[in-house]
Design an enzyme around this catalytic site. Structure first.
Site, short mmCIF file in Angstrom:
data_model
loop_
_atom_site.label_atom_id
_atom_site.label_comp_id
_atom_site.label_asym_id
_atom_site.label_seq_id
_atom_site.Cartn_x
_atom_site.Cartn_y
_atom_site.Cartn_z
NE ARG A 188 -3.36 2.31 -4.35
CZ ARG A 188 -2.37 3.20 -4.26
NH1 ARG A 188 -1.62 3.22 -3.17
NH2 ARG A 188 -2.15 4.05 -5.24
NE ARG A 247 -1.17 1.20 5.56
CZ ARG A 247 -0.06 1.35 4.83
NH1 ARG A 247 -0.03 0.90 3.59
NH2 ARG A 247 1.00 1.95 5.34
NE ARG A 278 -2.11 8.21 3.30
CZ ARG A 278 -1.05 7.42 3.46
NH1 ARG A 278 0.16 7.95 3.44
NH2 ARG A 278 -1.18 6.12 3.65
CD GLU A 289 3.02 8.30 0.11
OE1 GLU A 289 2.39 8.79 -0.85
OE2 GLU A 289 2.84 7.15 0.53
CB SER A 332 4.91 8.51 -4.36
OG SER A 332 5.18 8.06 -3.06
#
Length: 429
Positions: free
Chosen positions: A267, A282, A396, A354, A357
């Protein structure tokens, strides 16, 4: 993509629902577009009817021996006008489709109102944040202190030299722990949760990204490859796995389809510059174990609860404290109808972050992909419902273990569930 018929017949109602996602549906523009479409369509139909009448007239004139040259001339003019009307109609239809591709999915009625994560609704909590009697380190400091043979176990400087910012090199015990996490998650979802493992390309075409909603809306977040073909690195395994059903009509016996897939993800993080610049939270490249389900429409709400529970089970077995929240409208993703976020506790930040999701997309992605199933009750093809969730984001999860399981000596305890994947190692020195 929303049903074009709903857009035309329920524009005002949909505008009200989409406002929960902080999206403004341009009802006036859509009304004008539809009015022009109807006008051109009626004109085209009138020209087609006139052309049909002239064709019959030519046949009759020839039978009667009359000159048809004038009729043929008008026929040629009619053909040109009809082709121009059809061209204009196609332009309007393309404009309408392009607009629709930028309209998000309608949020479910039970989605909370709100602008951002502060308005997300707490659903449940599991475990208790650990209490430390020594200064807490973040995962960057812990990784730097763990034995790795040469260099640091988490080496951001090496990654920066070879690539750039937002990458990491893992060595020694941390690299092994990272690998163990992926294997543990796959085995759990296959053996206990009944998923079928799938291995997919890490490169997809533009149609696949359009199908799941990453294009055209989030083009800046994608890594596009140079070359003659329209190829992209996958931002998540959701893209290739969900596209397994693109342009297909599934038999009822094939549902539900449940796949688990471990891939790297790439990403640009175009909207994330200046945010989470330290460490692994990130990054441009990371790994995930992704859960995807394809269901009948009436089963998707139950499937979301089930899928979310499968992701929660990973955190529970790893003994990591977390909470589950329902995303509010302003925090809900573009394609999602409803989403649960799982947030793991990070001691260094003294907050939950987070880690997964889990979303129901109802027929939104299926309509873009033309993914259908044949309903035995009607015998007709209908759109399936699609769901996915991280089960989990491996990087994560690694961060959460390093921070929650740290000790005063700078070591890290290995969760019991992972020890069989680490040859019984109980602690990273």
């Amino acid at each position: 993509m929303l049903d074009p018929r709903r857009i035309r017949s329920e524009a005002e109602t949909l505008a009200g629902k989409l406002a929960k996602k902080k999206f403004t549906l341009d009802v006036a523009y859509l009304g004008d577009l539809d009015a022009r479409r109807k006008e051109i369509q009626l004109a085209a139909e009138a020209l087609q009817n006139e052309r049909n009448s002239r064709s019959k007239e030519i046949g009759k004139a020839k039978q009667e021996g009359r000159d048809v040259s004038e009729i043929l001339r008008t026929m040629s003019d009619l053909k040109s006008r009809l082709e121009e009307s059809q061209r204009q109609l196609q332009v309007l239809q393309d404009e309408f489709r392009d607009y629709l591709l930028g309209v998000p999915n309608v949020p479910a009625d039970e989605v909370p109102e709100g602008d951002g994560e502060a308005a997300n609704r707490l659903e449940s909590e599991w475990g208790h944040p650990p209490q430390f009697d020594f200064p807490v380190k973040d995962h960057v400091e812990i990784g730097a202190g763990l034995a790795a043979g040469t260099g640091e176990a988490l080496d951001f400087a090496a990654a920066s030299r070879m690539t750039g910012a937002r990458f990491v090199v893992m060595q020694g015990p941390v690299a092994r722990l990272h690998r163990a996490l992926g294997q543990f998650m796959l085995d759990l979802h296959i053996r206990e949760h009944g998923y079928t493992e799938i291995n997919v390309p890490f490169i997809v075409n533009a149609d696949s990204l359009v199908g799941t909603g990453q294009l055209p809306k989030f083009a800046e977040d994608q890594f596009k490859l140079q070359g003659k073909q329209d190829f992209y690195l996958i931002p998540t395994a959701e893209v290739p796995v969900t596209n397994m059903v693109r342009d297909r009509i599934l038999d009822a016996s094939e549902l539900p389809a449940r796949w688990v897939c471990h891939t790297p993800c790439f990403r640009q993080e175009a909207g994330g510059y200046g945010v989470d610049t330290r460490g692994m939270i990130r990054q441009h490249q990371f790994e995930k174990v992704e859960l995807v389900q394809i269901t009948r429409p009436e089963d998707s709400a139950t499937a979301l609860e089930e899928l979310t529970g499968h992701a929660e089970r990973v955190l529970q077995l790893l003994e990591l404290p977390y909470r589950k929240v329902a995303l509010c409208g302003g925090d809900l993703g573009f394609s999602a109808n409803f989403t649960y976020d799982l947030e793991v506790w990070l001691p260094s930040q003294q907050c939950y972050r987070e880690i997964s999701s889990c979303s129901n997309f109802d027929e939104f992605q299926a309509r873009r992909m033309q993914a259908r199933w044949r309903n035995p009750a009607s015998g007709k093809p209908e759109f399936v419902h699609t769901l996915n969730g991280s089960g989990l984001a491996i990087g994560r999860t690694l961060v959460a273990i390093l921070e929650n399981c740290q000790d005063a000596e700078g070591g890290v305890g290995v969760p019991r569930a992972l020890r069989p994947y680490m040859d019984g190692v109980e602690r990273l020195e």
